[in-house]
Design an enzyme around this catalytic site. Structure first.
Site, PDB file in Angstrom:
ATOM      1  N   ASP A   7       0.854  -1.188   0.000  1.00 50.75           N
ATOM      2  CA  ASP A   7       0.000   0.000   0.000  1.00 50.75           C
ATOM      3  C   ASP A   7       0.895   1.244   0.000  1.00 50.75           C
ATOM      4  O   ASP A   7       1.899   1.289   0.727  1.00 50.75           O
ATOM      5  CB  ASP A   7      -0.889  -0.023   1.253  1.00 50.75           C
ATOM      6  N   ILE A   8       0.577   2.238  -0.832  1.00 53.98           N
ATOM      7  CA  ILE A   8       1.351   3.486  -0.859  1.00 53.98           C
ATOM      8  C   ILE A   8       0.983   4.302   0.379  1.00 53.98           C
ATOM      9  O   ILE A   8      -0.188   4.600   0.613  1.00 53.98           O
ATOM     10  CB  ILE A   8       1.073   4.293  -2.146  1.00 53.98           C
TER      11      ILE A   8
ATOM     12  N   GLU B 261      -4.640   2.518  -4.492  1.00 52.96           N
ATOM     13  CA  GLU B 261      -3.177   2.563  -4.352  1.00 52.96           C
ATOM     14  C   GLU B 261      -2.641   1.281  -3.718  1.00 52.96           C
ATOM     15  O   GLU B 261      -1.540   1.243  -3.182  1.00 52.96           O
ATOM     16  CB  GLU B 261      -2.769   3.776  -3.501  1.00 52.96           C
TER      17      GLU B 261
END
Length: 320
Positions: A193-194, A236
């Site tokens: 996950d960003i 994302e």
């Protein structure tokens, strides 16, 4: 008068043989050429006078001799027609393709029929090879197949990231889960996950956000093995399945991805953007009863990375 009539008929037949838009070759039992029509002359550059009463294979060393001899001999023996398609063998004679419509092919695709020719006593003394130019059909089919393959690829690919989309991921992870369970092997589910991605969108806008997602995807594509598969899981968030890999071994890839993304600089207009990722990993175990459980375990490890300060990886540890 009857004799004259027969001669006229023979003349018509010979005219037709010479002008027909297909290759016509007659061979005797020794594979010597007895008839070589205009189509064959035009495309081979060899006149009937050159090939008449000589061995076919002496003029065309590139012919698949063993295969073609076997085909022709079976027609002599069985007295039945034989047929070959461009799909099995694109061509028999290597003729150039001059058709303007299908100029993208450098050679002529061919179908061939081999017909036994019997004498009045019923003995098969000759065979006729009929060569059909099917380049248009072949090219249309090949282009259609290529277009369909590309459509299938696009339907399974996320446009922004060029990774598998969620639908394709679901199919792949289901298959992998069944494989691992059936053969009692090991695989690791990695969720990425960003970090603080909402801030990127709020600060720099969605175009910049898309650039960040695309750049993270590039790093993933360049680092995963061919035996692994990855996807844009949503927004994302990304997923990677490392086949035949323990979670401890998956740490190598996890840290490589984490460092590569931390060191990546994304430019948008005059802005330079840097991001980090958090990673969660779950190894499949005897207690992993469904794909949903496996996914939740990876998600749980990802949440732990977020809680512990982001820009790190965590491995799911089942409760004792």
């Amino acid at each position: 008068m009857d004799n004259q009539h027969s001669m006229d008929e023979l003349h018509w037949i010979m005219d037709m043989v010479q002008t027909i838009d297909a290759g016509l070759v007659v061979l005797d039992k020794n594979f010597n050429v007895q008839l070589w029509n205009g189509f064959m002359s035009n495309h081979s550059g060899l006149s009937p006078r050159v090939v008449q009463d000589s061995q076919l294979f002496s003029h065309f060393p590139e012919l698949p001799e063993t295969w073609l001899r076997s085909k022709i001999e079976s027609v002599f023996l069985l007295k039945n027609n034989a047929f070959t398609s461009w799909e099995q063998r694109p061509y028999i004679f290597r003729f150039n393709n001059y058709r303007p419509v299908t100029g993208i092919s450098e050679f002529m695709y061919q179908n061939m029929t081999i017909i036994p020719l019997a004498s009045l006593t019923g003995e098969v003394t000759h065979v006729s090879l009929i060569i059909y130019d099917v380049t248009d059909i072949a090219i249309n089919r090949l282009q259609l197949d290529k277009a369909n393959a590309e459509l299938a690829r696009l339907s399974q690919t996320d446009a922004l990231t060029q990774l598998n989309n969620r639908h394709r991921w679901n199919d792949l992870i289901d298959s992998e889960f069944k494989r691992v369970k059936r053969y009692e092997q090991i695989s690791t589910f990695m969720m990425l996950d960003i970090d603080n991605f909402k801030n990127v969108n709020d600060t720099y806008g969605h175009v910049a956000g898309d650039k960040v997602i695309a750049e993270v995807s590039r790093v993933i594509r360049e680092n995963v093995r061919e035996t692994d598969f990855s996807a844009r899981y949503g927004g994302e968030e990304f997923a990677i399945c490392l086949t035949n890999t323990t979670a401890d071994s998956a740490i190598i890839l996890a840290d490589r991805l984490r460092q590569a993304i931390e060191n990546t600089v994304i430019t948008d207009d005059d802005n330079t953007i840097k991001v980090t990722i958090s990673i969660g990993m779950a190894e499949i175990t005897v207690n992993t009863d469904t794909v949903d459980t496996w996914t939740k375990n990876a998600d749980c490890a990802l949440y732990k990375s977020k809680e512990n300060g982001r820009n790190q990886y965590s491995i799911f540890k089942p409760r004792r």
